[in-house]
Design a protein around this motif. Structure first.
Motif, PDB file in Angstrom:
ATOM      1  N   ASN A  69       0.815  -1.158  -0.073  1.00  0.00           N
ATOM      2  CA  ASN A  69       0.015  -0.149   0.074  1.00  0.00           C
ATOM      3  C   ASN A  69       0.689   1.117   0.002  1.00  0.00           C
ATOM      4  O   ASN A  69       1.915   1.216   0.521  1.00  0.00           O
ATOM      5  N   PHE A  70       0.375   2.293  -0.533  1.00  0.00           N
ATOM      6  CA  PHE A  70       1.079   3.641  -0.465  1.00  0.00           C
ATOM      7  C   PHE A  70      -0.009   4.651  -0.063  1.00  0.00           C
ATOM      8  O   PHE A  70      -1.292   4.470  -0.383  1.00  0.00           O
ATOM      9  N   ASP A  71       0.597   5.619   0.683  1.00  0.00           N
ATOM     10  CA  ASP A  71      -0.383   6.701   1.081  1.00  0.00           C
ATOM     11  C   ASP A  71      -0.349   7.463  -0.178  1.00  0.00           C
ATOM     12  O   ASP A  71       0.432   7.810  -1.039  1.00  0.00           O
ATOM     13  N   GLN A  72      -1.721   8.180  -0.154  1.00  0.00           N
ATOM     14  CA  GLN A  72      -1.947   8.871  -1.171  1.00  0.00           C
ATOM     15  C   GLN A  72      -2.481  10.411  -0.717  1.00  0.00           C
ATOM     16  O   GLN A  72      -3.515  10.398   0.117  1.00  0.00           O
ATOM     17  N   PHE A  73      -2.074  11.377  -1.206  1.00  0.00           N
ATOM     18  CA  PHE A  73      -2.696  12.656  -0.784  1.00  0.00           C
ATOM     19  C   PHE A  73      -3.367  13.467  -1.998  1.00  0.00           C
ATOM     20  O   PHE A  73      -2.971  13.539  -2.793  1.00  0.00           O
ATOM     21  N   GLU A  74      -4.608  13.757  -1.379  1.00  0.00           N
ATOM     22  CA  GLU A  74      -5.145  14.788  -2.394  1.00  0.00           C
ATOM     23  C   GLU A  74      -5.454  16.032  -1.819  1.00  0.00           C
ATOM     24  O   GLU A  74      -5.937  16.440  -0.779  1.00  0.00           O
ATOM     25  N   LYS A  75      -5.191  17.015  -2.455  1.00  0.00           N
ATOM     26  CA  LYS A  75      -5.559  18.435  -2.225  1.00  0.00           C
ATOM     27  C   LYS A  75      -7.024  18.724  -1.963  1.00  0.00           C
ATOM     28  O   LYS A  75      -7.434  18.557  -3.134  1.00  0.00           O
ATOM     29  N   ILE A  76      -7.306  19.310  -1.085  1.00  0.00           N
ATOM     30  CA  ILE A  76      -8.804  19.482  -0.707  1.00  0.00           C
ATOM     31  C   ILE A  76      -8.767  21.143  -0.495  1.00  0.00           C
ATOM     32  O   ILE A  76     -10.064  21.591  -0.269  1.00  0.00           O
ATOM     33  N   GLY A  77      -7.968  21.924  -0.452  1.00  0.00           N
ATOM     34  CA  GLY A  77      -8.010  23.215  -0.066  1.00  0.00           C
ATOM     35  C   GLY A  77      -6.383  23.951  -0.258  1.00  0.00           C
ATOM     36  O   GLY A  77      -5.535  23.138  -0.562  1.00  0.00           O
ATOM     37  N   PHE A  78      -6.401  25.031   0.180  1.00  0.00           N
ATOM     38  CA  PHE A  78      -5.127  25.822  -0.020  1.00  0.00           C
ATOM     39  C   PHE A  78      -3.880  25.158   0.821  1.00  0.00           C
ATOM     40  O   PHE A  78      -2.980  24.843   0.319  1.00  0.00           O
ATOM     41  N   LEU A  79      -4.296  24.747   2.126  1.00  0.00           N
ATOM     42  CA  LEU A  79      -3.225  24.030   2.896  1.00  0.00           C
ATOM     43  C   LEU A  79      -3.625  22.650   3.375  1.00  0.00           C
ATOM     44  O   LEU A  79      -2.998  22.035   4.202  1.00  0.00           O
TER      45      LEU A  79
END
Length: 183
Positions: free
Chosen positions: A12-22
């Motif tokens: 598994n890999f961590d995945q990050f999705e931008k949901i706002g400015f920070l």
């Protein structure tokens, strides 16, 4: 007896999705999910699937580059991610997008360096290089720098480099990049 045995291997890999400015939302991406298989010595096996199916990730676990999230594997009697340096002497690896040749050195000089790393030198190295040349037709560009080779020439040399130390197993990830085959 299996030379490769895989049981319930997952990564598994961590995945990050931008949901706002920070702000970012973290999720888990299952690159490899619970694969199991056995391969006997002398068998040829191919992983076939679309981009993103986990083929390269599975090979990276089998070569000890990545640690799995779960499951087990034995390759040539070794647990790859625990005994990577011992396993390296038993396997040859070609990753289509990663070169094991030194860009500014001739192919032959790269082979000499690789041979020294694996304890293959002198007359033994000369015989192996001659055998690889006969098999892969390398002589026309053996004195050229790896940087100056076409993609197909480089891939032939990469395959030669992976066979230089006479491994028990060879892993080829996208080895046909730049090569044309007749059947």
């Amino acid at each position: 007896m299996s030379i490769i045995s895989v049981n319930g291997l997952s990564k598994n890999f961590d995945q990050f999705e931008k949901i706002g400015f920070l702000k970012k939302k973290k999720s888990i991406f299952e690159a490899v999910k619970d694969i199991s298989f056995d391969i006997d010595a002398g068998e040829s096996v191919a992983f076939i699937g679309p981009n993103g199916a986990g083929k390269s990730t599975a090979l990276k676990m089998l070569t000890g580059i990545l640690h799995p999230a779960s499951g087990s594997a034995q390759v040539a009697g070794y647990t790859p991610w625990e005994e990577r340096s011992k396993l390296a002497r038993e396997i040859g690896v070609v990753f289509g997008q990663r070169s094991q040749l030194w860009a500014n050195l001739s192919v032959l000089d790269s082979y000499r360096l690789l041979g020294a790393m694996y304890g293959v030198e002198g007359e033994i190295l000369e015989k192996r290089v001659a055998s690889l040349d006969e098999m892969l037709d390398l002589s026309a560009f053996m004195e050229q720098s790896a940087r100056s080779l076409s993609l197909g020439q480089r891939m032939r040399c990469e395959i030669g480099a992976s066979l230089l130390h006479s491994p028990k197993i060879i892993f080829l990830d996208e080895p046909a990049i730049g090569l044309f085959f007749f059947f």
